[in-house]
Design a protein around this motif. Structure first.
Motif, mmCIF file in Angstrom:
data_model
loop_
_atom_site.group_PDB
_atom_site.id
_atom_site.type_symbol
_atom_site.label_atom_id
_atom_site.label_comp_id
_atom_site.label_asym_id
_atom_site.label_seq_id
_atom_site.Cartn_x
_atom_site.Cartn_y
_atom_site.Cartn_z
ATOM 1 N N ILE A 1 0.837 -1.205 0.000
ATOM 2 C CA ILE A 1 0.000 0.000 0.000
ATOM 3 C C ILE A 1 0.869 1.251 0.000
ATOM 4 N N GLU A 2 1.889 1.269 0.836
ATOM 5 C CA GLU A 2 2.787 2.434 0.882
ATOM 6 C C GLU A 2 3.442 2.677 -0.474
ATOM 7 N N LYS A 3 3.861 1.607 -1.137
ATOM 8 C CA LYS A 3 4.468 1.710 -2.470
ATOM 9 C C LYS A 3 3.470 2.307 -3.470
ATOM 10 N N GLU A 4 2.230 1.832 -3.408
ATOM 11 C CA GLU A 4 1.193 2.333 -4.319
ATOM 12 C C GLU A 4 0.862 3.806 -4.039
ATOM 13 N N LEU A 5 0.789 4.179 -2.769
ATOM 14 C CA LEU A 5 0.534 5.586 -2.407
ATOM 15 C C LEU A 5 1.663 6.474 -2.920
ATOM 16 N N GLN A 6 2.892 6.026 -2.709
ATOM 17 C CA GLN A 6 4.056 6.791 -3.147
ATOM 18 C C GLN A 6 4.069 6.931 -4.674
ATOM 19 N N ALA A 7 3.758 5.860 -5.386
ATOM 20 C CA ALA A 7 3.750 5.893 -6.854
ATOM 21 C C ALA A 7 2.736 6.902 -7.388
ATOM 22 N N ARG A 8 1.691 7.154 -6.616
ATOM 23 C CA ARG A 8 0.658 8.109 -7.024
ATOM 24 C C ARG A 8 0.921 9.509 -6.470
ATOM 25 N N GLY A 9 2.003 9.671 -5.732
ATOM 26 C CA GLY A 9 2.353 10.975 -5.173
ATOM 27 C C GLY A 9 1.438 11.427 -4.051
ATOM 28 N N LEU A 10 0.786 10.479 -3.376
ATOM 29 C CA LEU A 10 -0.133 10.834 -2.293
ATOM 30 C C LEU A 10 0.656 10.970 -0.992
ATOM 31 N N THR A 11 0.608 12.147 -0.413
ATOM 32 C CA THR A 11 1.375 12.436 0.793
ATOM 33 C C THR A 11 0.452 12.594 1.993
ATOM 34 N N GLY A 12 1.008 12.352 3.170
ATOM 35 C CA GLY A 12 0.247 12.515 4.405
ATOM 36 C C GLY A 12 -0.702 11.368 4.696
ATOM 37 N N ILE A 13 -0.607 10.300 3.911
ATOM 38 C CA ILE A 13 -1.507 9.155 4.078
ATOM 39 C C ILE A 13 -0.662 7.903 4.308
ATOM 40 N N VAL A 14 -1.091 7.104 5.272
ATOM 41 C CA VAL A 14 -0.456 5.814 5.556
ATOM 42 C C VAL A 14 -1.549 4.751 5.529
ATOM 43 N N PRO A 15 -1.178 3.477 5.456
ATOM 44 C CA PRO A 15 -2.189 2.417 5.374
ATOM 45 C C PRO A 15 -3.263 2.474 6.467
ATOM 46 N N ALA A 16 -2.900 2.880 7.667
ATOM 47 C CA ALA A 16 -3.882 2.947 8.764
ATOM 48 C C ALA A 16 -5.011 3.935 8.487
ATOM 49 N N HIS A 17 -4.818 4.859 7.580
ATOM 50 C CA HIS A 17 -5.845 5.843 7.251
ATOM 51 C C HIS A 17 -6.915 5.285 6.323
ATOM 52 N N GLY A 18 -6.629 4.161 5.703
ATOM 53 C CA GLY A 18 -7.536 3.605 4.696
ATOM 54 C C GLY A 18 -8.931 3.319 5.195
ATOM 55 N N SER A 19 -9.057 2.738 6.372
ATOM 56 C CA SER A 19 -10.396 2.390 6.868
ATOM 57 C C SER A 19 -11.238 3.639 7.114
ATOM 58 N N VAL A 20 -10.619 4.713 7.595
ATOM 59 C CA VAL A 20 -11.346 5.971 7.824
ATOM 60 C C VAL A 20 -11.782 6.562 6.492
ATOM 61 N N LEU A 21 -10.855 6.649 5.552
ATOM 62 C CA LEU A 21 -11.187 7.225 4.251
ATOM 63 C C LEU A 21 -12.240 6.393 3.523
ATOM 64 N N ASN A 22 -12.090 5.073 3.525
ATOM 65 C CA ASN A 22 -13.069 4.229 2.841
ATOM 66 C C ASN A 22 -14.468 4.391 3.432
ATOM 67 N N PHE A 23 -14.557 4.512 4.746
ATOM 68 C CA PHE A 23 -15.863 4.745 5.371
ATOM 69 C C PHE A 23 -16.434 6.086 4.913
ATOM 70 N N LEU A 24 -15.608 7.121 4.915
ATOM 71 C CA LEU A 24 -16.085 8.457 4.536
ATOM 72 C C LEU A 24 -16.447 8.552 3.054
ATOM 73 N N PHE A 25 -15.793 7.776 2.189
ATOM 74 C CA PHE A 25 -16.147 7.778 0.763
ATOM 75 C C PHE A 25 -17.602 7.363 0.560
ATOM 76 N N ARG A 26 -18.138 6.541 1.444
ATOM 77 C CA ARG A 26 -19.505 6.025 1.294
ATOM 78 C C ARG A 26 -20.567 6.911 1.952
#
Length: 152
Positions: free
Chosen positions: A30-55
């Protein structure tokens, strides 16, 4: 499909180490994929919060987020504060209850949705490989039992 090298007797006492290894490998991907997309300030632990908020269609109380993702309030609060600091979400007070805080995604946060969906597909593709569907379902059932036993 790559297979883990089991010990001669499938050492059953190594279950926590195996789960930890899986989590570490997934987080690195996940970290590799985030970095490849230039997404900063996000770590894997943030995924569950963001995924919930997307819905969500509107800001939600932080306590509904806590109960939904199954993390302790202090952990969720830390994640929310970090995501707010990086401009991915905002907090607002609740008119009905001054003690309640609602959170929602900013436009910058919503813009992550497509990247997160792609990253999720990549990770799940690697996790399951060519594992048959019935094995995937059984694996999830067994992991739910393990989790339930620990939460007992």
């Amino acid at each position: 499909m790559k297979r883990a090298k089991p010990s001669p007797k499938h050492d059953q006492s190594a279950i926590i180490a195996r789960i930890a290894g899986i989590r570490e490998a997934a987080n690195l991907l996940i970290e590799k994929e985030l970095q490849a997309r230039g997404l900063t300030g996000i770590v894997p632990a943030h995924g569950s919060v963001l995924n919930f908020l997307f819905r969500q269609q509107e800001p939600v109380p932080i306590k509904s987020l806590v109960s939904r993702i199954g993390r302790v309030k202090s952990t969720v609060t830390g994640i929310v504060n970090t995501l707010e600091r990086h401009g991915y979400l905002y907090k607002q007070g609740c008119d009905q209850d001054a003690r309640s805080v609602r959170i929602g995604l900013t436009d910058k946060g919503m813009a992550l949705k497509c990247d997160f969906e792609e990253i999720s597909e990549t990770v799940l593709g690697r996790v399951y490989g060519d594992m048959p569907e019935n094995d995937r379902q059984r694996l999830m059932e067994l992991l739910a039992i393990v989790e339930g036993n620990l939460k007992g």
